[in-house]
Scaffold this motif. Structure first.
Motif, mmCIF file in Angstrom:
data_model
loop_
_atom_site.group_PDB
_atom_site.id
_atom_site.type_symbol
_atom_site.label_atom_id
_atom_site.label_comp_id
_atom_site.label_asym_id
_atom_site.label_seq_id
_atom_site.Cartn_x
_atom_site.Cartn_y
_atom_site.Cartn_z
ATOM 1 N N GLY A 17 0.792 -1.225 0.000
ATOM 2 C CA GLY A 17 0.000 0.000 0.000
ATOM 3 C C GLY A 17 0.821 1.271 0.000
ATOM 4 N N LYS A 18 2.081 1.180 -0.382
ATOM 5 C CA LYS A 18 2.954 2.360 -0.404
ATOM 6 C C LYS A 18 2.772 3.113 -1.720
ATOM 7 C CE LYS A 18 7.805 3.577 0.398
ATOM 8 N NZ LYS A 18 7.477 4.771 1.149
ATOM 9 N N ILE A 19 2.520 4.408 -1.624
ATOM 10 C CA ILE A 19 2.373 5.256 -2.808
ATOM 11 C C ILE A 19 3.561 6.215 -2.847
ATOM 12 C CG2 ILE A 19 0.944 6.949 -3.998
ATOM 13 C CD1 ILE A 19 -1.484 5.745 -2.609
ATOM 14 N N LYS A 32 9.537 9.891 -6.366
ATOM 15 C CA LYS A 32 10.488 9.433 -5.343
ATOM 16 C C LYS A 32 10.232 10.050 -3.967
ATOM 17 C CE LYS A 32 13.989 8.446 -8.773
ATOM 18 N NZ LYS A 32 15.278 8.772 -9.335
ATOM 19 N N ARG A 33 9.006 10.527 -3.754
ATOM 20 C CA ARG A 33 8.617 11.048 -2.442
ATOM 21 C C ARG A 33 7.349 10.344 -1.983
ATOM 22 N NH1 ARG A 33 8.345 17.412 -2.442
ATOM 23 N NH2 ARG A 33 7.945 17.252 -4.655
ATOM 24 N N ASP A 34 7.161 10.301 -0.693
ATOM 25 C CA ASP A 34 5.976 9.672 -0.120
ATOM 26 C C ASP A 34 4.735 10.514 -0.428
ATOM 27 O OD1 ASP A 34 4.846 7.587 1.532
ATOM 28 O OD2 ASP A 34 4.480 9.166 3.016
ATOM 29 N N LEU A 35 3.581 9.870 -0.436
ATOM 30 C CA LEU A 35 2.322 10.567 -0.726
ATOM 31 C C LEU A 35 2.090 11.732 0.231
ATOM 32 C CD1 LEU A 35 -0.492 10.698 -2.186
ATOM 33 C CD2 LEU A 35 -1.316 9.184 -0.398
ATOM 34 N N PHE A 65 1.797 15.450 -1.244
ATOM 35 C CA PHE A 65 0.512 16.128 -1.035
ATOM 36 C C PHE A 65 0.284 16.281 0.467
ATOM 37 C CE2 PHE A 65 -0.660 13.992 -5.181
ATOM 38 C CZ PHE A 65 -0.719 15.152 -5.922
ATOM 39 N N PRO A 66 0.737 17.385 1.078
ATOM 40 C CA PRO A 66 0.541 17.552 2.524
ATOM 41 C C PRO A 66 -0.935 17.663 2.913
ATOM 42 C CG PRO A 66 2.149 19.135 1.680
ATOM 43 C CD PRO A 66 1.526 18.470 0.502
ATOM 44 N N ILE A 105 2.325 1.593 -5.404
ATOM 45 C CA ILE A 105 2.127 2.447 -6.570
ATOM 46 C C ILE A 105 3.293 3.415 -6.686
ATOM 47 C CG2 ILE A 105 0.601 4.131 -7.659
ATOM 48 C CD1 ILE A 105 -1.702 2.878 -6.064
ATOM 49 N N LYS A 106 3.952 3.373 -7.842
ATOM 50 C CA LYS A 106 4.999 4.352 -8.152
ATOM 51 C C LYS A 106 4.439 5.284 -9.215
ATOM 52 C CE LYS A 106 9.314 3.403 -8.471
ATOM 53 N NZ LYS A 106 10.591 2.849 -8.966
ATOM 54 N N VAL A 107 4.684 6.576 -9.036
ATOM 55 C CA VAL A 107 4.061 7.576 -9.901
ATOM 56 C C VAL A 107 5.103 8.555 -10.429
ATOM 57 C CG1 VAL A 107 2.267 9.337 -10.048
ATOM 58 C CG2 VAL A 107 2.007 7.460 -8.432
ATOM 59 N N ASN A 108 5.018 8.836 -11.723
ATOM 60 C CA ASN A 108 5.708 9.984 -12.311
ATOM 61 C C ASN A 108 4.637 11.029 -12.569
ATOM 62 O OD1 ASN A 108 8.084 8.588 -12.332
ATOM 63 N ND2 ASN A 108 7.962 8.004 -14.483
ATOM 64 N N LEU A 109 4.785 12.181 -11.935
ATOM 65 C CA LEU A 109 3.745 13.205 -11.981
ATOM 66 C C LEU A 109 4.379 14.533 -12.352
ATOM 67 C CD1 LEU A 109 0.720 13.533 -11.369
ATOM 68 C CD2 LEU A 109 1.300 13.882 -8.996
#
Length: 128
Positions: free
Chosen positions: A24-26, A30-33, A37-38, A61-65
């Motif tokens: 369940g790690k998003i 390369k930063r934590d959710l 998104f604070p 889930i790894k994301v490029n945003l």
């Protein structure tokens, strides 16, 4: 299960998502959710498709945003996650569509027109 990828867009924001089995790690750029998104509201928006399917702890889930602002990015990410979950299990599509997570919001900024200060705004009219 191999890595499943999907793409989500909103306004100028583009989210590329890589979903794999995990805890369940998003990770976004390369930063934590929570670090990316604070705001808890934006974190909630991102997790909506996972919470709907009760799959929050099933996938990493790894994301490029990139592009856009934080709201557009969070909504692009929500769409990308929903699309990836449907690739994994096509039967979930109806549940996600009923919540509106599968629909690409096509609204974007209207272009500025010549002879006007903004897209719709006209210069002040002077009768004399």
């Amino acid at each position: 299960m191999e890595v499943v990828n999907a793409l989500g867009r909103r306004k100028r924001a583009v989210a590329r998502v890589f979903v794999s089995e995990g805890t369940g790690k998003i990770t976004i750029n390369k930063r934590d959710l929570a670090q990316y998104f604070p705001s808890t509201i934006l974190q909630y928006v991102v997790k909506q498709p996972l919470n709907k399917l009760e799959a929050a702890e099933k996938y990493d889930i790894k994301v490029n945003l990139y592009g856009g602002g934080f709201t557009g990015q969070s909504q692009a990410l929500r769409l990308a996650i929903a699309r990836a979950l449907v690739k994994i299990n096509p039967e979930d599509k109806t549940a996600l569509r009923s919540e509106g997570f599968m629909t690409r919001d096509s609204r974007s900024v209207e272009r500025k027109k010549p002879g006007q200060p903004k897209a719709r705004r006209r210069f002040q009219f002077s009768k004399r």
